[in-house]
Design an enzyme around this catalytic site. Structure first.
Site, short mmCIF file in Angstrom:
data_model
loop_
_atom_site.label_atom_id
_atom_site.label_comp_id
_atom_site.label_asym_id
_atom_site.label_seq_id
_atom_site.Cartn_x
_atom_site.Cartn_y
_atom_site.Cartn_z
N ARG A 109 0.85 -1.20 0.00
CA ARG A 109 0.00 0.00 0.00
C ARG A 109 0.88 1.25 0.00
O ARG A 109 1.98 1.26 0.59
CB ARG A 109 -0.86 -0.03 1.26
CG ARG A 109 -1.82 1.15 1.45
CD ARG A 109 -2.90 1.17 0.43
NE ARG A 109 -4.07 1.97 0.87
CZ ARG A 109 -4.94 2.51 0.04
NH1 ARG A 109 -4.80 2.36 -1.27
NH2 ARG A 109 -5.98 3.19 0.50
N THR A 386 -10.07 0.34 -9.33
CA THR A 386 -9.04 -0.56 -8.89
C THR A 386 -9.08 -1.74 -9.83
O THR A 386 -10.00 -1.88 -10.61
CB THR A 386 -9.37 -0.99 -7.44
OG1 THR A 386 -9.44 0.19 -6.63
CG2 THR A 386 -8.36 -1.93 -6.84
N LEU A 405 -4.85 2.82 -8.45
CA LEU A 405 -4.46 4.24 -8.41
C LEU A 405 -5.47 5.05 -7.63
O LEU A 405 -5.34 6.26 -7.49
CB LEU A 405 -4.38 4.79 -9.84
CG LEU A 405 -3.23 4.30 -10.72
CD1 LEU A 405 -3.44 4.74 -12.16
CD2 LEU A 405 -1.89 4.81 -10.20
N SER A 457 -7.67 1.18 3.44
CA SER A 457 -8.15 0.72 2.15
C SER A 457 -9.31 -0.24 2.33
O SER A 457 -9.50 -0.82 3.41
CB SER A 457 -7.01 -0.01 1.41
OG SER A 457 -7.48 -0.61 0.22
N SER A 458 -10.10 -0.41 1.27
CA SER A 458 -11.14 -1.43 1.25
C SER A 458 -10.72 -2.64 0.41
O SER A 458 -11.48 -3.62 0.32
CB SER A 458 -12.44 -0.86 0.69
OG SER A 458 -12.96 0.14 1.52
N GLY A 478 -13.64 -1.46 -6.84
CA GLY A 478 -14.95 -0.89 -6.53
C GLY A 478 -15.01 0.04 -5.34
O GLY A 478 -16.09 0.30 -4.83
N GLY A 479 -13.87 0.55 -4.85
CA GLY A 479 -13.93 1.48 -3.72
C GLY A 479 -14.60 0.84 -2.52
O GLY A 479 -14.29 -0.29 -2.13
#
Length: 575
Positions: A109, A386, A405, A457-458, A478-479
């Site tokens: 990350r 993503t 990104l 982050s997810s 997909g956030g």
């Protein structure tokens, strides 16, 4: 029965994507004893880009293992899918080795520059200025992709870094044929991307027009960057000419990242989070990802109910799962952050006892208003753009990788002279605790901005095992919807006994606590929506969510790949 016959039967009976490469793609990637077709492996690759899938597939066919194929795919995607594939971003990789029984997580990350501070995206009145964390030179965290992929290859692969980079270098130097999705993405983002001179020169024609489907797209500066990394190793990106070009670009536009920030960057090998759902072992990414923790938390919360009997995407199933999702996202807002900076109560959040307490709060007939839900008290139980890809081989090695990104094309800023886009992951921090980010996610003190800290982050690369064997390799972009997308693929396979293609294609739903709504895709029955509204839910239909590239491994060793139709370039390929 031969593997070929098994594959053909699987295609006919389960509609899963299993295919051999086209005749024009059969030329060896590399020469030499290491890549002898007679030593080729059986395996499966599922990515969001056909070029990357074919390249990784050929790595397996020519003797490489799943990690070799995954790393090669990761670099290929950095060339062919610039909206999300990257060397200017970061991500997470899970690797499962059946032979040793180990499952490890590589955290590559991005990190905040050392000069970052908690109010850097606020104005003088303390209000968050969203554009600063999303589309400025300070929107970028220190990239981790090159270091992370190189570490995976060094520890668990058989290729050299130069060998893994060779297909990507060739694609960048000699170009590839533009497909409609590539052209359309650049059209949609044109106003934002053309603001940056280097981005305009890299991704648009000299007259500013689009590359059209069928055109050949070449990236000579990116080819040279990748060649430098191949020649001098991953250190070149962080200490060599590429580092100079990156820092010069950021500082020329008022950014704070320094050469020292790049030189200090290191990926981390972590233990994945582990849970058990109906006899299946769930391994996923732990903090600084929130994904694995909350996938396990939600599965624990619904495990006491017979989801299969309740029915796929029935009102009862969606109600129960959305209530469990909402409580998990509320906990995310308070407890999740970089474990190197904050004490994340992973054991408590993923405990069965805590899940039972959450389940007791859920009324099976009525929705709980978001205002009545808040972060729980797990302490007492202590014991959007993503890309994801999955790879498995016949030696028992499986890889689940998600990298990004952040937004499509990240910050939009291309490193001048190096040809790659930079991330805008700084928006994943809490720019101000209690103020939602671009995905509507609430954050708290645990995810406040600090220098050298990894932003929450997810991303949820996940590997499911059964009886010690790799069973399902999955994940998604997909956030904020990554967590629920991955969760639903797992439930579709385990609870509803779907084949992997059906599991990734099925309509999805999502509840992240705030805003107070269930988001659904097209395909959810109007009768189901009516029943959910009768329970007190607000239901909104929005765009498709996620793009899960998944692999299922049957007990007889047959591999089935599920390529998500939500991305027109998705493909799965096996041999």
């Amino acid at each position: 029965m031969t593997r070929l016959l098994q594959a053909l039967l699987l295609m006919l009976t389960s509609a899963c994507a299993l295919a051999a490469p086209a005749a024009t793609d059969n030329a060896p990637i590399l020469e030499g004893e290491r890549f002898n077709p007679e030593l080729g492996r059986h395996g499966m690759v599922a990515t969001s880009n056909r070029q990357a899938t074919r390249i990784a597939h050929r790595v397996l066919a020519e003797g490489g293992n799943a990690v070799d194929a995954a790393v090669t795919a990761g670099f290929a995607l950095a060339v062919t899918q610039p909206r999300s594939g990257n060397i200017g971003g970061g991500g997470f990789m899970l690797i499962s080795d059946e032979e040793s029984g180990d499952v490890i997580a590589i955290d590559y990350r991005e990190k905040a520059p050392s000069g970052a501070f908690r109010t850097m995206f606020q104005d003088d009145d303390g209000n968050v200025v969203a554009q600063r964390s999303r589309f400025s030179a300070n929107a970028s965290g220190v990239p981790g992709t090159v270091a992370g992929l190189a570490l995976a290859l060094r520890r668990y692969g058989t290729l050299s870094l130069a060998e893994a980079l060779e297909p990507a270098i060739d694609l960048a130097r000699n170009g590839f044929e533009v497909v409609p999705r590539f052209s359309e993405g650049l059209r949609q983002a044109a106003d934002r991307l053309k603001q940056w001179e280097a981005t305009r020169k890299t991704f648009y024609k000299s007259d500013g027009s689009l590359y059209q489907p069928g055109d050949r797209f070449r990236q000579p500066e990116l080819a040279e960057t990748l060649q430098r990394i191949a020649d001098h190793g991953a250190e070149e990106f962080y200490r060599g000419r590429t580092a100079d070009l990156l820092v010069n670009t950021i500082q020329a536009h008022g950014g704070i990242m320094t050469r020292e920030d790049l030189a200090r960057y290191q990926p981390v090998i972590r233990q994945p989070v582990h849970g058990n759902y109906r006899g299946y072992d769930i391994y996923s990414m732990g903090p600084p990802s929130s994904g694995g923790v909350h996938i396990i938390q939600i599965l624990n919360t619904i495990e006491g109910d017979d989801i299969g009997a309740m029915g796929f995407n029935s009102a009862a199933t969606i109600h129960l799962m959305s209530e469990a999702m909402s409580r998990a996202y509320a906990d995310r807002s308070k407890y999740l952050g970089d474990p190197d900076f904050v004490d994340v109560p992973v054991g408590a959040l993923t405990s069965k006892a805590y899940a039972r307490a959450l389940r007791e709060q859920i009324d099976p007939r009525h929705a709980t208003p978001a205002s009545d839900i808040g972060p729980g008290n797990p302490g007492r139980y202590e014991s959007n753009e993503t890309t994801h890809f999955s790879v498995a081989d016949d030696s028992g090695l499986a890889v689940s990788n998600t990298y990004t990104l952040n937004f499509s094309y990240g910050s939009g800023l291309t490193v001048a002279g190096a040809g790659f886009l930079l991330n805008n992951e700084m928006d994943d921090f809490s720019s101000k605790p209690g103020v939602p980010n671009a995905y509507g996610l609430m954050g708290g003190e645990a995810n406040a901005i600090e220098g050298n800290k990894r932003m929450l982050s997810s991303m949820s690369p996940t590997i499911v095992k059964h009886d010690g064997r790799n069973f399902l390799i999955t994940g998604s972009p997909g956030g904020s919807r990554i967590i629920t997308t991955t969760l639903e693929v797992i439930s579709n396979v385990i609870d509803h006994h779907m084949n992997v293609q059906s599991a990734v294609s099925a309509p999805r739903f999502h509840d992240q606590w705030l805003p107070d709504e269930i988001r659904i895709e097209q395909g959810i029955s109007p009768d189901t929506v009516r029943l959910l509204k009768g329970m007190g839910h607000r239901v909104v239909k929005k765009d498709a969510m996620g793009a899960s590239q998944s692999i299922l491994i049957r007990a007889d060793g047959t591999l089935a790949g599920g390529a998500d139709p939500r991305r027109s370039t998705s493909s799965a390929m096996g041999l």
